[in-house]
Design an enzyme around this catalytic site. Structure first.
Site, short mmCIF file in Angstrom:
data_model
loop_
_atom_site.label_atom_id
_atom_site.label_comp_id
_atom_site.label_asym_id
_atom_site.label_seq_id
_atom_site.Cartn_x
_atom_site.Cartn_y
_atom_site.Cartn_z
N TYR A 1 4.09 13.25 82.51
CA TYR A 1 3.79 14.56 83.07
C TYR A 1 2.80 14.54 84.22
CZ TYR A 1 6.56 16.26 79.23
OH TYR A 1 7.61 16.49 78.38
N PHE B 1 1.34 22.70 69.84
CA PHE B 1 2.43 23.67 70.02
C PHE B 1 3.65 22.98 70.57
CE2 PHE B 1 -0.48 23.84 73.68
CZ PHE B 1 0.38 23.59 74.74
#
Length: 420
Positions: A124, A420
């Site tokens: 990322y 999450f």
């Protein structure tokens, strides 16, 4: 065959989620309960699938969060999640196309920040995400370590007025959420979340327990009768173990939160005193967590630190203007951002502990850096000086590096309370 990227619709969720599960080796949901809790919090309009005919070959989603930033404000943020590409379709640009689509969407939603927890951090960074928080884990030898409870506000010793009680999860749910909500403004990195998360985070399938008990919950309450209030909670499991010498079980802590030091220390002392155990294991605390100063011997707490939340500034100007700064700052930042070119160029950041502005400018740059470094600095965990030591921030005006390092800091370490 060509691929088609489209917004997820409810009838396609099972096939979409199955693609995600397969990409993670089947480790996403351990039970039907976990699977349904994931379905319940999925925001379909913020999720995309990449399809090749009837086959789903890529997934990505984004939760709606409010991110606490230095100064206590909550900034709308996209919690990037459930990202996967089928192993049969790697190196075809599918991930890049989904990241492109997603960041364009996040910008259109008016959310200046995107967040994620990275299964592989190197993936990322090329999309502008920088490591912005860390988490502390510990294995506390409670046969050798004790916990000190600080004095009350009136100077008396001990946890006066604090009562600990076991509570069933269904009965404790509202109290747990209330304590969490009170703490959200107190630390950068914490998440204001939509309804439904209070259920997802308490899902407790036997398959996930690794030999430990079901979740146990203890509430800390102050006061008597109807006037009593819940001021903290501990959510944990107990994993029994025995050897020739006797019991040596482990208390596996999921979460300990409290609104004041006395309640917090009282919960920790309780966890360290549970019968038939000799270890307290916890995997996610702030790096400056007060428990380190409650324990009698921090060396026997076996502390470890790792990366946690990754931050990507989607709109540099809006994101930097949304937080406050520890000391007055007035500088020009030259930002590199090839993936989101609307952020490229020079920005004048002016601010202090009361507020800030960040606008386009043609003035000479004081510091030069990429949007990835800004993400790492954003919540106050990583300093500009530390990044400059790695050659990732460049100073043009003498003194600008020190100014930024101090101003961008936070008096408390940022922390992501849950994944999450």
């Amino acid at each position: 065959m060509t691929t088609d990227t489209r917004v997820l619709e409810a009838p396609d969720w099972d096939r979409w989620f199955a693609t995600l599960e397969r990409a993670f080796g089947g480790a996403v949901a351990n039970s039907s309960e976990e699977r349904e809790s994931s379905r319940a919090v999925t925001e379909y309009e913020r999720s995309v699938g990449v399809w090749e005919g009837d086959a789903c070959v890529g997934t990505a989603s984004a939760f709606s969060f409010g991110l606490t930033v230095p100064g206590g404000a909550r900034v709308p943020a996209a919690g990037v999640t459930m990202v996967s590409v089928a192993a049969t379709h790697r190196r075809r640009g599918i991930l890049t196309s989904m990241m492109r689509r997603q960041l364009d969407d996040v910008r259109s939603w008016g959310e200046p920040v995107a967040l994620l927890t990275a299964s592989e951090p190197d993936i990322y960074g090329r999309f502008g995400y920088g490591a912005a928080t860390r988490q502390l884990s510990a294995e506390i030898d409670t046969s050798r370590v004790s916990f000190r409870v600080p004095a009350n506000t009136d100077g008396t010793e001990g946890p006066d007025g604090i009562r600990l009680r076991y509570a069933a999860l269904d009965d404790a749910r509202a109290s747990i959420e209330s304590v969490y909500a009170r703490l959200v403004p107190s630390r950068p990195g914490m998440l204001e979340r939509r309804p439904g998360w209070e259920n997802k985070l308490l899902v407790d399938p036997p398959e996930a327990r690794d030999g430990a008990s079901a979740f146990q919950c203890v509430l800390a309450r102050r006061g008597e009768g109807e006037g009593a209030e819940t001021v903290g909670y501990a959510l944990f499991r107990v994993k029994p173990t025995w050897d020739e010498a006797g019991p040596k079980g482990t208390v596996v802590v999921n979460k300990v939160l409290a609104v004041d030091p006395v309640a917090y220390a009282t919960l920790w002392r309780f966890l360290g005193d549970i019968d038939l155990t000799s270890t307290v294991s916890v995997s996610n605390l702030p790096v400056d967590d007060p428990f380190q100063f409650f324990v009698s011997d921090v060396r026997r707490s076996n502390l470890r630190v790792r990366d946690s939340l990754y931050v990507r500034l989607v709109e540099v100007g809006a994101a930097l203007a949304a937080r406050t700064y520890q000391t007055p700052v007035d500088m020009v930042l030259e930002v590199e951002d090839a993936f989101c070119p609307w952020n490229e160029g020079r920005w004048r950041l002016t601010g202090d502990e009361k507020g800030a502005s960040c606008e386009r400018t043609a003035d000479t740059a004081d510091l030069s850096l990429s949007v990835r470094e800004l993400g790492s600095m954003y919540l106050g965990d990583t300093s500009a000086a530390a990044l400059a030591g790695a050659g990732r921030v460049r100073e043009s005006r003498p003194g600008a590096l020190t100014e930024a390092s101090v101003a961008f800091g936070s008096p408390v370490a940022p922390w992501l309370p849950h994944g999450f």
